[in-house]
Design a protein around this motif. Sequence first.
Motif, mmCIF file in Angstrom:
data_model
loop_
_atom_site.group_PDB
_atom_site.id
_atom_site.type_symbol
_atom_site.label_atom_id
_atom_site.label_comp_id
_atom_site.label_asym_id
_atom_site.label_seq_id
_atom_site.Cartn_x
_atom_site.Cartn_y
_atom_site.Cartn_z
ATOM 1 N N ALA A 31 0.841 -1.194 0.000
ATOM 2 C CA ALA A 31 0.000 0.000 0.000
ATOM 3 C C ALA A 31 0.878 1.247 0.000
ATOM 4 C CB ALA A 31 -0.918 -0.001 1.221
ATOM 5 N N ALA A 32 0.829 1.998 -1.079
ATOM 6 C CA ALA A 32 1.644 3.208 -1.189
ATOM 7 C C ALA A 32 1.125 4.285 -0.249
ATOM 8 C CB ALA A 32 1.637 3.707 -2.625
ATOM 9 N N THR A 33 2.034 4.921 0.464
ATOM 10 C CA THR A 33 1.676 6.029 1.359
ATOM 11 C C THR A 33 2.652 7.182 1.178
ATOM 12 O OG1 THR A 33 2.906 4.934 3.160
ATOM 13 C CG2 THR A 33 0.510 4.586 3.077
ATOM 14 N N LYS A 34 3.894 6.975 1.626
ATOM 15 C CA LYS A 34 4.849 8.089 1.578
ATOM 16 C C LYS A 34 5.191 8.494 0.147
ATOM 17 C CE LYS A 34 9.029 5.213 2.239
ATOM 18 N NZ LYS A 34 10.302 5.090 3.002
ATOM 19 N N SER A 35 5.184 7.550 -0.783
ATOM 20 C CA SER A 35 5.458 7.928 -2.173
ATOM 21 C C SER A 35 4.323 8.764 -2.748
ATOM 22 C CB SER A 35 5.696 6.683 -3.031
ATOM 23 O OG SER A 35 4.537 5.870 -3.090
ATOM 24 N N CYS A 36 3.084 8.436 -2.390
ATOM 25 C CA CYS A 36 1.933 9.205 -2.869
ATOM 26 C C CYS A 36 1.988 10.634 -2.341
ATOM 27 C CB CYS A 36 0.632 8.516 -2.430
ATOM 28 S SG CYS A 36 -0.873 9.418 -2.869
ATOM 29 N N VAL A 37 2.254 10.790 -1.043
ATOM 30 C CA VAL A 37 2.304 12.131 -0.460
ATOM 31 C C VAL A 37 3.489 12.916 -1.020
ATOM 32 C CG1 VAL A 37 2.488 13.445 1.685
ATOM 33 C CG2 VAL A 37 1.096 11.389 1.623
ATOM 34 N N ALA A 38 4.608 12.232 -1.275
ATOM 35 C CA ALA A 38 5.751 12.916 -1.875
ATOM 36 C C ALA A 38 5.412 13.434 -3.270
ATOM 37 C CB ALA A 38 6.957 11.979 -1.930
ATOM 38 N N MET A 39 4.634 12.677 -4.038
ATOM 39 C CA MET A 39 4.185 13.161 -5.347
ATOM 40 C C MET A 39 3.301 14.398 -5.201
ATOM 41 S SD MET A 39 3.228 9.609 -7.281
ATOM 42 C CE MET A 39 4.330 8.208 -7.164
ATOM 43 N N MET A 40 2.431 14.383 -4.213
ATOM 44 C CA MET A 40 1.601 15.550 -3.953
ATOM 45 C C MET A 40 2.459 16.756 -3.578
ATOM 46 S SD MET A 40 -1.356 13.659 -1.724
ATOM 47 C CE MET A 40 -2.017 15.204 -1.088
ATOM 48 N N MET A 41 3.490 16.494 -2.780
ATOM 49 C CA MET A 41 4.365 17.579 -2.345
ATOM 50 C C MET A 41 5.114 18.178 -3.533
ATOM 51 S SD MET A 41 5.262 19.328 0.278
ATOM 52 C CE MET A 41 6.585 20.173 1.155
ATOM 53 N N ALA A 42 5.690 17.335 -4.390
ATOM 54 C CA ALA A 42 6.364 17.852 -5.581
ATOM 55 C C ALA A 42 5.402 18.650 -6.447
ATOM 56 C CB ALA A 42 6.972 16.692 -6.372
ATOM 57 N N SER A 43 4.155 18.181 -6.527
ATOM 58 C CA SER A 43 3.137 18.878 -7.309
ATOM 59 C C SER A 43 2.890 20.280 -6.774
ATOM 60 C CB SER A 43 1.826 18.083 -7.290
ATOM 61 O OG SER A 43 1.974 16.813 -7.876
ATOM 62 N N VAL A 44 2.620 20.363 -5.482
ATOM 63 C CA VAL A 44 2.238 21.663 -4.928
ATOM 64 C C VAL A 44 3.442 22.595 -4.823
ATOM 65 C CG1 VAL A 44 2.485 21.140 -2.453
ATOM 66 C CG2 VAL A 44 0.704 22.719 -3.226
ATOM 67 N N GLN A 45 4.646 22.048 -4.628
ATOM 68 C CA GLN A 45 5.827 22.904 -4.625
ATOM 69 C C GLN A 45 6.033 23.562 -5.991
ATOM 70 O OE1 GLN A 45 8.632 19.822 -2.932
ATOM 71 N NE2 GLN A 45 9.500 21.631 -1.921
ATOM 72 N N SER A 46 5.949 22.772 -7.047
ATOM 73 C CA SER A 46 6.167 23.330 -8.387
ATOM 74 C C SER A 46 5.091 24.353 -8.721
ATOM 75 C CB SER A 46 6.199 22.213 -9.425
ATOM 76 O OG SER A 46 5.006 21.442 -9.403
ATOM 77 N N ILE A 47 3.860 24.075 -8.334
ATOM 78 C CA ILE A 47 2.762 25.017 -8.574
ATOM 79 C C ILE A 47 2.972 26.294 -7.767
ATOM 80 C CG2 ILE A 47 0.298 25.382 -8.125
ATOM 81 C CD1 ILE A 47 -0.063 22.398 -8.957
ATOM 82 N N ALA A 48 3.435 26.157 -6.526
ATOM 83 C CA ALA A 48 3.665 27.330 -5.687
ATOM 84 C C ALA A 48 4.766 28.219 -6.256
ATOM 85 C CB ALA A 48 4.024 26.887 -4.266
ATOM 86 N N PHE A 49 5.841 27.591 -6.755
ATOM 87 C CA PHE A 49 6.924 28.384 -7.352
ATOM 88 C C PHE A 49 6.446 29.107 -8.603
ATOM 89 C CE2 PHE A 49 10.075 25.505 -5.112
ATOM 90 C CZ PHE A 49 10.613 26.522 -4.315
ATOM 91 N N LEU A 50 5.701 28.419 -9.458
ATOM 92 C CA LEU A 50 5.211 29.063 -10.674
ATOM 93 C C LEU A 50 4.211 30.168 -10.339
ATOM 94 C CD1 LEU A 50 5.147 29.284 -13.710
ATOM 95 C CD2 LEU A 50 3.456 27.438 -13.773
ATOM 96 N N SER A 51 3.378 29.933 -9.350
ATOM 97 C CA SER A 51 2.414 30.939 -8.924
ATOM 98 C C SER A 51 3.126 32.200 -8.445
ATOM 99 C CB SER A 51 1.526 30.368 -7.816
ATOM 100 O OG SER A 51 0.610 31.334 -7.346
ATOM 101 N N HIS A 52 4.181 32.012 -7.661
ATOM 102 C CA HIS A 52 4.960 33.161 -7.182
ATOM 103 C C HIS A 52 5.620 33.882 -8.350
ATOM 104 C CE1 HIS A 52 8.716 34.877 -5.164
ATOM 105 N NE2 HIS A 52 7.713 35.601 -4.729
ATOM 106 N N HIS A 53 6.155 33.126 -9.295
ATOM 107 C CA HIS A 53 6.785 33.740 -10.469
ATOM 108 C C HIS A 53 5.779 34.585 -11.243
ATOM 109 C CE1 HIS A 53 8.198 33.877 -14.676
ATOM 110 N NE2 HIS A 53 9.410 33.935 -14.148
ATOM 111 N N ARG A 54 4.537 34.175 -11.258
ATOM 112 C CA ARG A 54 3.498 34.908 -11.986
ATOM 113 C C ARG A 54 2.955 36.099 -11.201
ATOM 114 N NH1 ARG A 54 -0.604 30.820 -15.091
ATOM 115 N NH2 ARG A 54 0.796 30.255 -16.796
ATOM 116 N N GLY A 55 3.513 36.327 -10.009
ATOM 117 C CA GLY A 55 3.106 37.484 -9.236
ATOM 118 C C GLY A 55 1.907 37.266 -8.337
ATOM 119 N N HIS A 56 1.616 36.000 -8.012
ATOM 120 C CA HIS A 56 0.457 35.695 -7.189
ATOM 121 C C HIS A 56 0.771 35.635 -5.703
ATOM 122 C CE1 HIS A 56 -1.384 33.582 -10.948
ATOM 123 N NE2 HIS A 56 -1.433 34.893 -11.023
ATOM 124 N N GLY A 57 1.946 36.093 -5.321
ATOM 125 C CA GLY A 57 2.279 36.136 -3.909
ATOM 126 C C GLY A 57 2.955 34.867 -3.418
#
Length: 339
Positions: A142-168
Amino acid sequence: MLNEVQAIPDVLRRMLDDDAAVLDLAARWAVDQPGLFVSVARGSSAHAAEYFHHAAMRQLGIASFAVPLSLVSLTPAPLQLANACALGFSQSGKSPDLVDSLRYLKQRGARTTAIVNTPDSALAAVADNAILLPAGNEVSVAATKSCVAMMMASVQSIAFLSHHRGHGKALLEALAQLPDQMSAALDLDWSAALELLLNSDTAMVVGRGGALPMAREAALKLQETCAIQTACYSSAEVRHGPMEIIAPGYPLVVFAPNGPEQGETLLFADAMRERGAKVLVIGPAKTEGVDLPYVTTQHPLLEPFTLIQSFYGVAEALAIARGRNPDQPQFLQKVTETR
C-alpha cells in the motif's frame, strides 16, 4: 506501512530543504507557458495526479486533466499537444502502459516530466526531465509516503510558478509549516473510524474539491488493506444515483475540510444521517456536524495532506484489527505492470 506513514513528515522536510528539482521544473514552465497539463498514472499515483490537476487549475488557472491510458497506450489517439506539459506519476516507474503513454505524449508534442520514487526508472528515461522523490524504499504494498511525496512535488512546483506569476508567496510560506502539521496529524485519535468500519464489508467515502482525490485514496486503502468494498464519490455526484445504496446502517465517511465545498458536503452528511446511515464526518474542530477533527493548515490547497495522513493510520490499524496484513495484501504485489 505504519513506519512509512510515520516517515512522511521527514520526507516533506527533505523536499523543502532540497527543492532544486521542483524549482527547475517551475522555471521551465515559466518559460514554456503551457496552456494545458495532462497526466498518466495509476493507483495511488493517480490520486496524487488528480490532486495536481485540482491545484494547477485552482492556483494557476491552467486546464489540467488525466489522459485515459487506453487512448494512448492501446489505441493511440491523434492528440494535439504542442502547448502542453505531460506528467507521469509513478512509484516504481516500471509499468509498460505508463512508459509507453508518456513516450507517446512526447511524440504528440508535449513536454514531459516523470515524477518517480525509484532511481533509473524506465519512465524517467523516456521523459524530457524527471523529479526523483526522496521518499526512499517503500516496502508496504500500500503506497503512502510515495503518494504524499508526489503531492508535495506537485504543490511545490505550482507554488513556485504561482509566485513567479506574481500571485504572492502565501502558498510557499504555508508549505514551510506542513511537516509539523503532518506530525500532529499522526497523533490524532481517529479510533471512531475503526469502530465504524471494523465489521463492515461495504462503505463509501465522500469528498469534494481538493478533498476528493484524498477520498479516492482513502477508499483505495480500505480496499487494498482491509478488503472492504468501498465506493467513492463527490458529495455532489453521489446525489446523481449512487446515494440509492446508502441504506440505514450503511457506513459513510465524509471528508469536509475548510473551503467552499464544505457547506454542501455537510448538508449531504446531515441528509444521510436522517436516512439512518452511519455517518462519520471529518472536518475542522468545533464545526457543527463534525465527528472527527483534522489538523488544519495555512492554505486551502494543503488541507488534503493532513486529511490523508491521519487516514493512513486508520487504514493500517483497521487492517490489523480485521486480522489482515496491511503490508502484504493477499492478491497484490508492490510493483504492478500493466499494458
